[in-house]
Design a protein around this motif. Sequence first.
Motif, PDB file in Angstrom:
ATOM      1  N   PHE A 121       0.804  -1.220   0.000  1.00  0.00           N
ATOM      2  CA  PHE A 121       0.000   0.000   0.000  1.00  0.00           C
ATOM      3  C   PHE A 121       0.842   1.276   0.000  1.00  0.00           C
ATOM      4  N   GLN A 122       2.140   1.138  -0.218  1.00  0.00           N
ATOM      5  CA  GLN A 122       2.937   2.316  -0.540  1.00  0.00           C
ATOM      6  C   GLN A 122       2.646   2.764  -1.975  1.00  0.00           C
ATOM      7  N   LEU A 123       2.093   1.831  -2.756  1.00  0.00           N
ATOM      8  CA  LEU A 123       1.620   2.128  -4.113  1.00  0.00           C
ATOM      9  C   LEU A 123       0.109   2.294  -4.093  1.00  0.00           C
ATOM     10  N   LYS A 124      -0.424   2.891  -5.145  1.00  0.00           N
ATOM     11  CA  LYS A 124      -1.867   2.807  -5.346  1.00  0.00           C
ATOM     12  C   LYS A 124      -2.223   1.339  -5.513  1.00  0.00           C
ATOM     13  N   ASN A 125      -3.297   0.906  -4.853  1.00  0.00           N
ATOM     14  CA  ASN A 125      -3.665  -0.498  -4.985  1.00  0.00           C
ATOM     15  C   ASN A 125      -5.153  -0.678  -4.714  1.00  0.00           C
ATOM     16  N   THR A 126      -5.878  -1.145  -5.713  1.00  0.00           N
ATOM     17  CA  THR A 126      -7.286  -1.505  -5.533  1.00  0.00           C
ATOM     18  C   THR A 126      -7.526  -2.944  -5.975  1.00  0.00           C
ATOM     19  N   CYS A 127      -6.479  -3.755  -5.900  1.00  0.00           N
ATOM     20  CA  CYS A 127      -6.612  -5.171  -6.231  1.00  0.00           C
ATOM     21  C   CYS A 127      -6.945  -5.935  -4.962  1.00  0.00           C
ATOM     22  N   GLY A 128      -8.162  -6.449  -4.903  1.00  0.00           N
ATOM     23  CA  GLY A 128      -8.611  -7.114  -3.683  1.00  0.00           C
ATOM     24  C   GLY A 128      -9.156  -6.107  -2.695  1.00  0.00           C
ATOM     25  N   TYR A 129      -9.356  -6.546  -1.456  1.00  0.00           N
ATOM     26  CA  TYR A 129      -9.880  -5.666  -0.414  1.00  0.00           C
ATOM     27  C   TYR A 129      -8.773  -4.794   0.172  1.00  0.00           C
ATOM     28  N   GLY A 130      -9.196  -3.687   0.782  1.00  0.00           N
ATOM     29  CA  GLY A 130      -8.245  -2.789   1.428  1.00  0.00           C
ATOM     30  C   GLY A 130      -7.797  -3.336   2.767  1.00  0.00           C
ATOM     31  N   VAL A 131      -6.960  -4.365   2.735  1.00  0.00           N
ATOM     32  CA  VAL A 131      -6.531  -5.031   3.968  1.00  0.00           C
ATOM     33  C   VAL A 131      -5.613  -4.147   4.801  1.00  0.00           C
ATOM     34  N   ASN A 132      -5.191  -2.994   4.259  1.00  0.00           N
ATOM     35  CA  ASN A 132      -4.459  -2.039   5.101  1.00  0.00           C
ATOM     36  C   ASN A 132      -5.325  -1.542   6.253  1.00  0.00           C
ATOM     37  N   SER A 133      -6.651  -1.639   6.104  1.00  0.00           N
ATOM     38  CA  SER A 133      -7.559  -1.267   7.198  1.00  0.00           C
ATOM     39  C   SER A 133      -7.282  -2.103   8.447  1.00  0.00           C
ATOM     40  N   LEU A 134      -6.870  -3.357   8.247  1.00  0.00           N
ATOM     41  CA  LEU A 134      -6.647  -4.265   9.373  1.00  0.00           C
ATOM     42  C   LEU A 134      -5.446  -3.863  10.206  1.00  0.00           C
ATOM     43  N   ILE A 135      -4.495  -3.147   9.623  1.00  0.00           N
ATOM     44  CA  ILE A 135      -3.300  -2.750  10.380  1.00  0.00           C
ATOM     45  C   ILE A 135      -3.248  -1.246  10.649  1.00  0.00           C
ATOM     46  N   ASP A 136      -4.034  -0.459   9.899  1.00  0.00           N
ATOM     47  CA  ASP A 136      -4.043   0.993  10.117  1.00  0.00           C
ATOM     48  C   ASP A 136      -4.914   1.396  11.294  1.00  0.00           C
ATOM     49  N   PHE A 137      -5.876   0.545  11.659  1.00  0.00           N
ATOM     50  CA  PHE A 137      -6.839   0.891  12.708  1.00  0.00           C
ATOM     51  C   PHE A 137      -6.995  -0.279  13.672  1.00  0.00           C
ATOM     52  N   SER A 138      -7.429   0.043  14.881  1.00  0.00           N
ATOM     53  CA  SER A 138      -7.706  -1.002  15.873  1.00  0.00           C
ATOM     54  C   SER A 138      -9.175  -1.038  16.265  1.00  0.00           C
ATOM     55  N   ASP A 139      -9.857   0.108  16.172  1.00  0.00           N
ATOM     56  CA  ASP A 139     -11.283   0.151  16.474  1.00  0.00           C
ATOM     57  C   ASP A 139     -12.052  -0.587  15.382  1.00  0.00           C
TER      58      ASP A 139
END
Length: 943
Positions: A217-235
């Motif tokens: 996700f240092q690149l633009k990426n819309t392949c698959g789900y935005g799994v960066n949500s799992l590590i960017d947030f805890s709530d």
Amino acid sequence: MENKQLHSRLTKLFPKEQVFTDELSRLVKGTDAGLYRLVPKAVVKVNTEDEVIRLLQFCSKESIPVTFKAAGTSLSGQTVSDSILMETGRGFEFSTITENGKMATFGAGITGTAANRMLQRYRRKLGPKPASINSAKIGGIIANNASGSSYGIKHNSYHTVKSMRIIFADGSLLDTADTTSCQSFIASHPEFIAQIERLHNEASGNEGVKNRIQQKFQLKNTCGYGVNSLIDFSDPVDILQHLMIGSEGTLGFVSQATFETVHDAPLKATAMLYFHNLRDVCETILPLRSCSVSAAELMDRNALRAVENQEGMPAELKSLPEGAAALLIDTSADDEETLLVQMRDIEAKLAHIQTLYPIRFTTDIHLYNLYWNVRNGLFTSAAASRPPHTASIIEDIAFSGEILGDALTDVRELLVRTGYADAVMWGHLLDGNVHFTVFPDINSPDGVDKYARFMHELANLVAVKHNGSLKAEHGTGRNMAPFVEKEWGTEIYGLMKRIKSAFDPNHILNPGVIINDDKDVFIKNLKNIPDANPLIDKCIECGFCEVTCPSKELTFTPRQRIVAYRRLTELADSRFDKKLRERWAGEMAYEFNETCATDGLCAIACPVNIDTGSLVKELRWKENGKFANRVASSMANNMASATSLIRGLLKIPHFIAKIIGYNPMEDITKGVYKMGDGLFPLWTRYTPSGSRKIVRNIFPGHSADAPVVVYFPSCITRSMSGPSFGYAEKEDIPSKMLSLLRKAGYTVIIPEGKDKLCCGMAFSSKGFRKQARQKESELNGALLKASRNGELPIVCDMSPCLLHMRETLDSRLRLYDQVEFIHDFLLDKLTFEKQPVSIAIHTTCSSTKMHLEEKLYTVAALCADKVIVPENVSCCGWAGDRGFFYPELNRSALASLKHGIGDATEGYSNSRTCEIGLSINSGVTYKSLVYLVDRASERKFLS
């Protein structure tokens, strides 16, 4: 569930006009911009959250899959369905702007451009800026995690959406901005929340997975789900909100979203840089990232070649060497000093890189627009020149800036080797995001096999060799679903599958999109692209045309008309029964033909300049029988008698209405209209009264050396431009026009034989080509004579007629619309006093094509204290005389007008027929602009 049963069940849940189960509607509404064709079993238009909840609860209970569709501009097959398609209706076109524009809430049905227009007054705009922003709606922008040319990752939907209202597969509603709603949702969905927390813990607790996600996700990426949500947030609420972004309708429906907007600096500069090759262009990426750059758009030689022969393109494009490439750099600031510093900084940072020409920035608006026309015309020109029977597919990949040169060299080599050497490549350089077009023949097995081999090689090259993104901003859809696991690996792909199951346990939301075990799904259910008609064969069904179409909420859009016509063409094949084609043609007559305004605005919005109205007019020409042609010829040959008859007849209804009252009179005329079933036109209080006959041909000015103008009063204004309800004036348009021209000191000449003259547009729009050419020829001769072969300017009082004259008459004639002539010739000859009134103005379709919007506003602003331009109003749908016979078209096109005029008490435009419909649907009397100018101006006397 059988179709009849499904229709019965749905019409018990929704008004019948919101449920579409007939074959024709299902086909055309089920189309999107991708290369796949699935026909839904039913289409349901929803206008409220309650209706969405009702539909999702029904689908969940019955285990019926459902797909969401907003504008249908998605490219990867994510808004097509063979089950139920849910279409976002006008009820989701709402907005709230707060904090002086810094925060803005928009409904899912508002287009990106409409949102930006609302933000413009605050010097703010949305962060996401997809190329389809004029048509793409907020729902789709969020569903695809759109970004675009200017903002990269920082200002995409993921980073700028602050809250949203989500409706999940079970019909439950969550407002992430409302603490009570969040607490209630957590309490009512404990297992769902637990699954989200487990996914977060697993992703953030596994260093290998976490590092992989961060790297990707240092690149633009819309392949698959935005799994960066799992590590960017805890709530868990934050996580599920951000997972919704880019989920392409597979996890839930976003009914509205609140954005943190971005600053829109007013001063802009641009430079077009030319390089020897793509590698040299890629050398600029790291230096530019340290500069203040709004956009950096890469274009390869094929892209530049696609536009170099178009009118107005920079001359140097044709002389560029083979293999050359270009970079368009844009920078913006709030003040000139800062802008200059930014330009100098960019020049200094790029000084060490060799360019074909010196770097030169410009702030000249003409050059600025010229350079951006090069960039914006790439896809247009490439798609328009593609071979017959081919699809136009835009691929969308991204690479790290450090290896971009090598990666793009490999991509170009792959394109050449696999038979797509003519591919056009462009992209957003700062993000390493590159688009390219391929034109596969998806009608033939060999063409499909060729495309499949290419896609497999592309996936290996991008995802494996260069660790890039297979989809950077266009979404996964069906097109890239088989390759998601290849890019992400089995472990993270497993997380994505669990995300889908957590949100949608029964897998009813857009199944087959993003997550799909069928490795060949990307080459299944491909659209058939027949040779239907040269006027439309280049159509890529992108839907850009739909937003300006007056019939979009009533019947068909231009895209839908083309889809229907292509199907009609297919049915002409001997494989199909002749009666089936006849039935199909009969069923589509009203939607395809009778409610098409043929205004041509679709051509302006279309990437390949298709005017669907031209196709409709061609079909009208073919359908016109001998009797209809005899009637048209009689009208053309007896124009003077026809206009005289209309002048007399139109005085009668107003005379009666003044005796019995307008309400009773309209009740009578509505009854006559309904009984006639299309035979009699609908008269209303806003229908003009008859004009006065113009007797003279010359109206001398105030002095012997007065300037001279030729005035052509159209057949409409000669016959039906007298006052109607709401007019304080007694004069018709020609009388007012003559008054204004003479006030400005002009000698006015009216062409000889004026009573028989007509521009031919009324005949042309109905497909009477012979009669149209006859009237065009007569008028051409009369105007050449009156204007001394084009020496004198000519002004016409109807903008649609004037546009038709420009398109069909001798190029020597200097033709002006009333607005243009007033702006260009009269402003320095008159003094103006602003009237203490709030007015609304309407730019007609023809005025839009002639780019008269600013001139209309400028003139109006000289005459009135307040000028309102209603938002989301384009073509009025009156369409010549169509408003008299199909008032529902006009009513639908102007549904937002009454709200849009605000506190305006008067309306002005430059087409008498359009003014009828504008008055009916606003409740405010619209008149020709000449009335306002005449009232607000006095002759300027030179001292």
